[in-house]
Write a protein that holds these residues in place. Structure first.
Motif, short mmCIF file in Angstrom:
data_model
loop_
_atom_site.label_atom_id
_atom_site.label_comp_id
_atom_site.label_asym_id
_atom_site.label_seq_id
_atom_site.Cartn_x
_atom_site.Cartn_y
_atom_site.Cartn_z
N LEU A 133 -66.22 -9.21 -33.67
CA LEU A 133 -65.54 -8.98 -32.40
C LEU A 133 -65.42 -7.48 -32.14
O LEU A 133 -65.25 -6.70 -33.07
CB LEU A 133 -64.14 -9.59 -32.44
N LYS A 134 -65.50 -7.11 -30.87
CA LYS A 134 -65.29 -5.72 -30.49
C LYS A 134 -63.79 -5.47 -30.35
O LYS A 134 -63.00 -6.41 -30.22
CB LYS A 134 -66.00 -5.43 -29.16
N SER A 171 -62.02 -4.33 -27.90
CA SER A 171 -61.46 -4.86 -26.66
C SER A 171 -61.28 -6.37 -26.72
O SER A 171 -60.33 -6.92 -26.15
CB SER A 171 -62.37 -4.49 -25.47
N GLU A 172 -62.18 -7.05 -27.43
CA GLU A 172 -62.10 -8.50 -27.57
C GLU A 172 -60.96 -8.91 -28.49
O GLU A 172 -60.30 -9.92 -28.26
CB GLU A 172 -63.45 -9.05 -28.07
N ALA A 222 -57.87 -8.62 -26.44
CA ALA A 222 -57.82 -9.68 -25.42
C ALA A 222 -57.33 -10.99 -26.02
O ALA A 222 -56.46 -11.67 -25.44
CB ALA A 222 -59.20 -9.86 -24.79
N VAL A 278 -62.46 -17.43 -29.12
CA VAL A 278 -63.58 -16.72 -28.49
C VAL A 278 -63.80 -17.21 -27.06
O VAL A 278 -63.96 -16.41 -26.13
CB VAL A 278 -64.86 -16.89 -29.33
N ILE A 298 -61.53 -15.98 -23.99
CA ILE A 298 -61.73 -14.70 -23.30
C ILE A 298 -63.10 -14.62 -22.63
O ILE A 298 -63.59 -13.54 -22.30
CB ILE A 298 -61.51 -13.50 -24.26
N LEU A 302 -66.18 -15.51 -23.78
CA LEU A 302 -67.39 -15.29 -24.57
C LEU A 302 -68.06 -16.63 -24.88
O LEU A 302 -67.41 -17.68 -24.85
CB LEU A 302 -67.05 -14.58 -25.89
N TYR A 308 -70.45 -17.20 -32.04
CA TYR A 308 -69.47 -16.68 -33.00
C TYR A 308 -69.04 -17.75 -34.00
O TYR A 308 -69.28 -18.93 -33.79
CB TYR A 308 -68.25 -16.15 -32.25
N THR A 362 -65.43 -8.39 -38.62
CA THR A 362 -64.90 -7.55 -37.55
C THR A 362 -64.36 -6.20 -38.02
O THR A 362 -64.80 -5.15 -37.56
CB THR A 362 -63.80 -8.31 -36.77
#
Length: 208
Positions: A26-27, A29-30, A33, A143, A146, A148, A153, A161
């Motif tokens: 995950l990034k 920002s993710e 979120a 996941v 948000i 995605l 994933y 992560t």
């Protein structure tokens, strides 16, 4: 007599329509979120799971089997914990950040868990703790919440992560190898998805 098994030519491959291979981390920002959604919904259980899954970097089989006493010293969640990995039978240590400690303590108190209880009990009577399949379904739900593609994933995304963010910042392969509890550097290289030659060169530069 008619065969009970369909001809091989008519069988549908198990991975048809599914994305296989390494699951992306995950990034940042993710992460925020998902975390924000869980906070807004007051989902104490899953917020504790999400934060601890990222901090611990454990495989699903080790994460779901955590006991309260694995992460607590007395009535408080520890700043660091050590877990024996099922796959390698080697201990791995991880840091538990302040926000995660707060979430986990809230969850333990809300569920009134004792030190010997599993940290994440199963809702099914057939299992004393959350199963890896249940954990996987929860990750997919996070996941998808948000926007995605949840098929891309999995639970390994949670494991990868924090170390992916760390590697991007420091380029320190040895540190990542220790945090993941890998016995071989090649495993760490595959996890990070970098070229072997570049990885070995960086590893030599970070040797003491």
């Amino acid at each position: 007599m008619e065969s009970l098994h369909p001809p091989l030519g008519n069988r549908i491959p198990w991975n048809k329509g599914k994305l296989t291979g390494q699951k992306p981390p995950l990034k940042l920002s993710e992460i925020w979120a998902i975390r924000t959604r869980l906070q807004m919904s007051s989902n104490v259980h899953e917020l504790a799971m999400f934060n601890l899954a990222i901090d611990s970097k454990l495989r699903a089989c080790d994460f779901t089997c955590l006991h309260v006493q694995d992460v607590c010293h007395g009535n408080q969640v520890a700043t660091r914990a050590t877990v024996l990995q099922q796959k390698t039978q080697r201990p791995v240590q991880f840091e538990i950040t302040g926000p995660t400690r707060e979430c986990v303590e809230t969850w333990i108190k809300a569920r009134r868990l004792s030190p010997t209880d599993f940290l994440f009990p199963s809702r099914l009577h057939s299992s004393p703790h959350l199963s890896t399949r249940q954990y996987s379904r929860i990750v997919h739900r996070w996941v998808a919440s948000i926007g995605l593609d949840d098929t891309a994933y999995g639970t390994h995304s949670m494991r990868r992560t924090k170390v992916s963010l760390l590697y991007r910042r420091t380029k320190n392969l040895r540190a990542v190898q220790l945090l993941l509890g890998h016995t071989r550097l090649e495993s760490t290289v595959r996890y990070l998805g970098i070229e072997v030659d570049d990885a070995l060169e960086m590893a030599e530069q970070t040797e003491i």
